[in-house]
Design a protein around this motif. Structure first.
Motif, mmCIF file in Angstrom:
data_model
loop_
_atom_site.group_PDB
_atom_site.id
_atom_site.type_symbol
_atom_site.label_atom_id
_atom_site.label_comp_id
_atom_site.label_asym_id
_atom_site.label_seq_id
_atom_site.Cartn_x
_atom_site.Cartn_y
_atom_site.Cartn_z
ATOM 1 N N ASP A 104 -30.403 14.127 -13.272
ATOM 2 C CA ASP A 104 -30.970 15.193 -14.089
ATOM 3 C C ASP A 104 -32.179 14.650 -14.845
ATOM 4 N N PRO A 105 -33.264 15.412 -14.963
ATOM 5 C CA PRO A 105 -34.456 14.904 -15.675
ATOM 6 C C PRO A 105 -34.177 14.522 -17.134
ATOM 7 N N VAL A 106 -33.289 15.255 -17.790
ATOM 8 C CA VAL A 106 -32.956 14.910 -19.177
ATOM 9 C C VAL A 106 -32.239 13.565 -19.228
ATOM 10 N N THR A 107 -31.341 13.333 -18.307
ATOM 11 C CA THR A 107 -30.639 12.049 -18.246
ATOM 12 C C THR A 107 -31.610 10.917 -17.941
ATOM 13 N N LEU A 108 -32.554 11.167 -17.052
ATOM 14 C CA LEU A 108 -33.546 10.153 -16.719
ATOM 15 C C LEU A 108 -34.408 9.826 -17.929
ATOM 16 N N ASN A 109 -34.797 10.844 -18.694
ATOM 17 C CA ASN A 109 -35.575 10.592 -19.906
ATOM 18 C C ASN A 109 -34.784 9.786 -20.924
#
Length: 75
Positions: free
Chosen positions: A8-13
């Motif tokens: 997920d992009p939020v997790t990656l951030n």
């Protein structure tokens, strides 16, 4: 056989943010070890530090104030 892991992009951030803080902490600790944690360059010579015991002690004077009306009325 290829294996793709979707993140997920939020997790990656969040992973990037935590990793950057860890890297900054490591850089700070390494520089603290190299520069003696006081911002002084170990390759230069400095004047000896004056111990704190040679300073005069600080005296604190506390004035107690009772019932001020009766004290001044007597005088």
């Amino acid at each position: 056989m290829e294996f793709y892991l979707e993140i997920d992009p939020v997790t990656l951030n969040l992973i990037i943010l935590v990793a950057s803080y860890v890297i900054l902490l490591l850089v700070f600790l390494i520089s603290c070890v190299l520069y003696d944690c006081r911002g002084k360059d170990p390759s230069k010579e400095y004047a000896p530090e004056v111990p704190a015991d040679t300073q005069p002690p600080i005296r604190l004077v506390v004035m107690q104030q009772g019932s001020s009306g009766t004290r001044w009325a007597k005088g």
